[in-house]
Motif scaffolding. Structure first.
Motif, mmCIF file in Angstrom:
data_model
loop_
_atom_site.group_PDB
_atom_site.id
_atom_site.type_symbol
_atom_site.label_atom_id
_atom_site.label_comp_id
_atom_site.label_asym_id
_atom_site.label_seq_id
_atom_site.Cartn_x
_atom_site.Cartn_y
_atom_site.Cartn_z
ATOM 1 N N GLU A 47 -90.851 65.699 20.661
ATOM 2 C CA GLU A 47 -91.222 66.544 19.226
ATOM 3 C C GLU A 47 -90.734 68.071 19.546
ATOM 4 O O GLU A 47 -89.842 68.554 18.553
ATOM 5 N N ALA A 48 -90.921 68.461 20.584
ATOM 6 C CA ALA A 48 -90.417 70.023 20.897
ATOM 7 C C ALA A 48 -88.870 70.208 20.828
ATOM 8 O O ALA A 48 -88.088 70.909 20.158
ATOM 9 N N LYS A 54 -83.435 71.230 14.976
ATOM 10 C CA LYS A 54 -83.627 70.822 13.775
ATOM 11 C C LYS A 54 -82.588 71.591 12.683
ATOM 12 O O LYS A 54 -82.032 70.882 11.848
ATOM 13 N N ASP A 55 -82.431 72.749 13.121
ATOM 14 C CA ASP A 55 -81.190 73.653 11.970
ATOM 15 C C ASP A 55 -79.956 73.797 12.951
ATOM 16 O O ASP A 55 -78.983 74.443 12.165
ATOM 17 N N ASP A 56 -79.772 72.982 13.893
ATOM 18 C CA ASP A 56 -78.647 73.390 14.873
ATOM 19 C C ASP A 56 -77.580 72.097 14.372
ATOM 20 O O ASP A 56 -77.620 70.970 14.797
#
Length: 60
Positions: A47-48, A54-56
């Motif tokens: 999850e981390a 996420k936005d990479d």
């Protein structure tokens, strides 16, 4: 006992800190991620990792 933030003598009302100010500094360090606790739980690690990337666009 010394205050973990400023090393002054701890106050019984704010123990282990010397004042509410030092207690608030410590709390702020937890909120901003200065302090962390490690985890070996694979679900938490996954999850981390997904949140970090996420936005990479290079990871998609």
């Amino acid at each position: 006992m010394a205050c973990p933030i400023c090393e002054k003598e701890a106050d019984a009302k704010c123990r282990p800190f010397c004042s509410k100010r030092c207690a608030d500094i410590d709390l702020g360090r937890w909120f901003d991620g200065t302090y962390t606790t490690p985890s070996d739980d694979p679900d938490e690690l996954s999850e981390a990792n997904s949140v970090l990337h996420k936005d990479d666009p290079t990871t998609h």
